[in-house]
Design a protein around this motif. Structure first.
Motif, PDB file in Angstrom:
ATOM      1  N   VAL A  51       0.844  -1.201   0.000  1.00  0.00           N
ATOM      2  CA  VAL A  51       0.000   0.000   0.000  1.00  0.00           C
ATOM      3  C   VAL A  51       0.878   1.249   0.000  1.00  0.00           C
ATOM      4  N   GLU A  52       1.956   1.209   0.767  1.00  0.00           N
ATOM      5  CA  GLU A  52       2.815   2.388   0.920  1.00  0.00           C
ATOM      6  C   GLU A  52       3.568   2.742  -0.362  1.00  0.00           C
ATOM      7  N   ASN A  53       3.983   1.739  -1.155  1.00  0.00           N
ATOM      8  CA  ASN A  53       4.799   2.053  -2.339  1.00  0.00           C
ATOM      9  C   ASN A  53       4.039   1.912  -3.663  1.00  0.00           C
ATOM     10  N   ALA A  54       2.728   1.697  -3.603  1.00  0.00           N
ATOM     11  CA  ALA A  54       1.962   1.451  -4.827  1.00  0.00           C
ATOM     12  C   ALA A  54       2.021   2.628  -5.793  1.00  0.00           C
ATOM     13  N   ILE A  55       1.891   3.842  -5.296  1.00  0.00           N
ATOM     14  CA  ILE A  55       1.906   5.013  -6.174  1.00  0.00           C
ATOM     15  C   ILE A  55       3.285   5.198  -6.804  1.00  0.00           C
ATOM     16  N   GLU A  56       4.348   5.066  -5.980  1.00  0.00           N
ATOM     17  CA  GLU A  56       5.704   5.180  -6.529  1.00  0.00           C
ATOM     18  C   GLU A  56       5.955   4.109  -7.588  1.00  0.00           C
ATOM     19  N   THR A  57       5.462   2.886  -7.344  1.00  0.00           N
ATOM     20  CA  THR A  57       5.644   1.795  -8.306  1.00  0.00           C
ATOM     21  C   THR A  57       4.887   2.092  -9.595  1.00  0.00           C
ATOM     22  N   LEU A  58       3.691   2.630  -9.467  1.00  0.00           N
ATOM     23  CA  LEU A  58       2.900   2.959 -10.656  1.00  0.00           C
ATOM     24  C   LEU A  58       3.588   4.056 -11.472  1.00  0.00           C
ATOM     25  N   GLN A  59       4.125   5.049 -10.788  1.00  0.00           N
ATOM     26  CA  GLN A  59       4.834   6.127 -11.486  1.00  0.00           C
ATOM     27  C   GLN A  59       6.071   5.593 -12.191  1.00  0.00           C
ATOM     28  N   LEU A  60       6.777   4.674 -11.523  1.00  0.00           N
ATOM     29  CA  LEU A  60       7.975   4.080 -12.118  1.00  0.00           C
ATOM     30  C   LEU A  60       7.618   3.271 -13.357  1.00  0.00           C
ATOM     31  N   ALA A  61       6.554   2.486 -13.250  1.00  0.00           N
ATOM     32  CA  ALA A  61       6.114   1.666 -14.389  1.00  0.00           C
ATOM     33  C   ALA A  61       5.693   2.539 -15.559  1.00  0.00           C
ATOM     34  N   ASP A  62       5.015   3.635 -15.248  1.00  0.00           N
ATOM     35  CA  ASP A  62       4.567   4.553 -16.311  1.00  0.00           C
ATOM     36  C   ASP A  62       5.753   5.246 -16.963  1.00  0.00           C
ATOM     37  N   LEU A  63       6.730   5.628 -16.182  1.00  0.00           N
ATOM     38  CA  LEU A  63       7.915   6.337 -16.692  1.00  0.00           C
ATOM     39  C   LEU A  63       8.729   5.476 -17.645  1.00  0.00           C
ATOM     40  N   HIS A  64       8.826   4.183 -17.332  1.00  0.00           N
ATOM     41  CA  HIS A  64       9.685   3.304 -18.123  1.00  0.00           C
ATOM     42  C   HIS A  64       8.902   2.325 -19.008  1.00  0.00           C
TER      43      HIS A  64
ATOM     44  N   ILE B 151      -4.583   3.745   0.035  1.00  0.00           N
ATOM     45  CA  ILE B 151      -3.500   4.355  -0.742  1.00  0.00           C
ATOM     46  C   ILE B 151      -3.621   5.875  -0.763  1.00  0.00           C
ATOM     47  N   THR B 152      -4.850   6.398  -0.745  1.00  0.00           N
ATOM     48  CA  THR B 152      -5.029   7.861  -0.759  1.00  0.00           C
ATOM     49  C   THR B 152      -4.539   8.515   0.530  1.00  0.00           C
ATOM     50  N   LYS B 153      -4.232   7.711   1.532  1.00  0.00           N
ATOM     51  CA  LYS B 153      -3.738   8.251   2.809  1.00  0.00           C
ATOM     52  C   LYS B 153      -2.222   8.153   2.932  1.00  0.00           C
ATOM     53  N   THR B 154      -1.558   7.623   1.880  1.00  0.00           N
ATOM     54  CA  THR B 154      -0.107   7.431   1.945  1.00  0.00           C
ATOM     55  C   THR B 154       0.630   8.700   1.530  1.00  0.00           C
ATOM     56  N   GLU B 155       1.899   8.727   1.883  1.00  0.00           N
ATOM     57  CA  GLU B 155       2.748   9.863   1.511  1.00  0.00           C
ATOM     58  C   GLU B 155       2.923   9.939  -0.005  1.00  0.00           C
ATOM     59  N   GLY B 156       2.969   8.766  -0.645  1.00  0.00           N
ATOM     60  CA  GLY B 156       3.118   8.735  -2.091  1.00  0.00           C
ATOM     61  C   GLY B 156       1.967   9.415  -2.801  1.00  0.00           C
ATOM     62  N   TRP B 157       0.769   9.191  -2.290  1.00  0.00           N
ATOM     63  CA  TRP B 157      -0.414   9.826  -2.892  1.00  0.00           C
ATOM     64  C   TRP B 157      -0.359  11.347  -2.701  1.00  0.00           C
ATOM     65  N   ALA B 158       0.094  11.762  -1.530  1.00  0.00           N
ATOM     66  CA  ALA B 158       0.161  13.196  -1.229  1.00  0.00           C
ATOM     67  C   ALA B 158       1.136  13.918  -2.159  1.00  0.00           C
ATOM     68  N   LYS B 159       2.119  13.227  -2.668  1.00  0.00           N
ATOM     69  CA  LYS B 159       3.134  13.847  -3.514  1.00  0.00           C
ATOM     70  C   LYS B 159       2.824  13.749  -5.007  1.00  0.00           C
ATOM     71  N   VAL B 160       1.731  13.084  -5.367  1.00  0.00           N
ATOM     72  CA  VAL B 160       1.398  12.936  -6.785  1.00  0.00           C
ATOM     73  C   VAL B 160       1.118  14.301  -7.398  1.00  0.00           C
ATOM     74  N   LYS B 161       1.804  14.604  -8.476  1.00  0.00           N
ATOM     75  CA  LYS B 161       1.618  15.877  -9.164  1.00  0.00           C
ATOM     76  C   LYS B 161       1.026  15.688 -10.571  1.00  0.00           C
ATOM     77  N   SER B 162       1.024  14.453 -11.032  1.00  0.00           N
ATOM     78  CA  SER B 162       0.550  14.171 -12.388  1.00  0.00           C
ATOM     79  C   SER B 162      -0.960  13.986 -12.402  1.00  0.00           C
ATOM     80  N   VAL B 163      -1.639  14.905 -13.059  1.00  0.00           N
ATOM     81  CA  VAL B 163      -3.085  14.789 -13.200  1.00  0.00           C
ATOM     82  C   VAL B 163      -3.433  13.577 -14.059  1.00  0.00           C
ATOM     83  N   ASP B 164      -2.604  13.330 -15.051  1.00  0.00           N
ATOM     84  CA  ASP B 164      -2.848  12.190 -15.942  1.00  0.00           C
ATOM     85  C   ASP B 164      -2.797  10.871 -15.180  1.00  0.00           C
ATOM     86  N   LEU B 165      -1.873  10.768 -14.223  1.00  0.00           N
ATOM     87  CA  LEU B 165      -1.751   9.527 -13.448  1.00  0.00           C
ATOM     88  C   LEU B 165      -2.994   9.322 -12.581  1.00  0.00           C
ATOM     89  N   ILE B 166      -3.452  10.403 -11.953  1.00  0.00           N
ATOM     90  CA  ILE B 166      -4.674  10.307 -11.130  1.00  0.00           C
ATOM     91  C   ILE B 166      -5.863   9.923 -12.005  1.00  0.00           C
TER      92      ILE B 166
END
Length: 340
Positions: free
Chosen positions: A274-287, A308-323
């Protein structure tokens, strides 16, 4: 004139060729001491030619009085087969003479199968032992040709190709190019190996590139990552993929190493939380790691979205497209259910 009856049938991955070879007046043939060899000839069916498309058979007569009969067969193609020879006796009885387990047979080369003895064909008291009531000798051949046989390889040494190539990297023998890491560490490598494994590295040695003249390739990768990438290129192994999957995923994407990329996606999927799901998704999208991206979206959708919406990773999401991607993926089934 002998006669041939040829039938075939298929059982699973095995094609069974059965041949009934009947030689009339066989005793007379043995008594004719000028006969030293006897072969099958073309079948009466003009559409089938034994010499071109099917197994051929022959007998060789040895000894002064043709006392020994050796039996051979010939395959028109290289095959992996099991062979069985049976003698047909009176009263519809049969007796197996030889069974040879599966082995490789070369094409168009006579293969020894069995030996018969004149004394077994007819005894001294005139009794015909291996002959039919009309005096003919009938042999039944079964050639079982298979494409699905597991060969016992217990005595075959393990493959060394991977280790041999890794040793080539380690000792730098016959190297013709130097690859430098971001820190400047040098690795003695081989153009042919690099070019055969990565289209990106291959491009360094084509046309009038700087690398063609200097024989030096500057890599943006850190030493620990570059070393791991080179190990994979030479040995197809990634021993540290579970330790640094994020860095290796980026490297695999950069050098277009699809198999290494798959290793990294698998390793990252195993570490998904749960904690790293957003970072993993961003990494997968980037590469462009499509499999990892799909698996991560499924993980998020499977009851984890609120957490997941309560994690630090979610709080740092800046990509509207990813959301937007996450939202559309989560809402897709609900939307389809409403339509139905």
């Amino acid at each position: 004139m002998s006669s041939i009856n040829y039938t075939t049938r298929t059982e699973g991955q095995t094609r069974i060729n059965t041949i009934l070879w009947t030689v009339p007046n066989f005793i007379n043939l043995l008594e004719n001491k000028s006969t030293r060899e006897f072969r099958t000839v073309k079948t009466q069916d003009q559409s089938v030619d034994l010499t071109d498309s099917r197994f051929q058979l022959k007998m060789q007569f040895l000894g002064r009085d043709n006392d020994i009969i050796e039996i051979y067969y010939l395959s028109p193609n290289p095959v992996f087969l099991k062979s069985i020879l049976t003698i047909c006796l009176k009263r519809f009885e049969e007796r197996s003479i030889v069974i040879k387990e599966y082995h490789t047979v070369q094409a168009n080369k006579w293969q020894y199968l069995a030996t018969l003895f004149k004394r077994d064909i007819a005894s001294y008291d005139g009794r015909e032992i291996f002959l039919l009531s009309d005096g003919s000798l009938r042999l039944k051949f079964q050639f079982m040709v298979s494409n699905d046989i597991k060969v016992d390889r217990t005595n075959v040494p393990e493959a060394q190709l991977s280790n041999d190539f890794e040793n080539l990297l380690n000792n730098g023998l016959f190297s013709d190019v130097t690859m430098k890491s971001a820190e400047g560490n040098e690795y003695k490598v081989h153009k042919a190996v690099l070019a055969s494994r990565s289209v990106v590295l291959k491009a360094h040695f084509e046309h009038n590139t700087t690398e063609c003249y200097t024989n030096v390739v500057e890599s943006p990768l850190e030493s620990e990552v570059l070393r791991e990438v080179l190990t994979f290129i030479y040995s197809d192994k990634a021993p540290r993929v579970d330790e640094i999957p994020e860095k290796l995923l980026a490297a695999a994407d950069f050098y277009q190493l699809s198999r290494l990329k798959s290793f990294c996606e698998e390793a990252l999927h195993k570490k998904l939380t749960v904690e790293n799901a957003i970072e993993t998704l961003q990494l997968a999208d980037l590469h462009s790691a499509k499999t990892l991206k799909q698996l991560t979206l499924e993980f998020i959708k499977d009851g984890q979205a609120k957490l997941i919406t309560k994690t630090e990773g979610w709080a740092k999401v800046k990509s509207v497209d990813l959301i937007k991607v996450i939202y559309e993926y989560i809402m897709a089934d609900d939307f389809e259910a409403d339509i139905k």
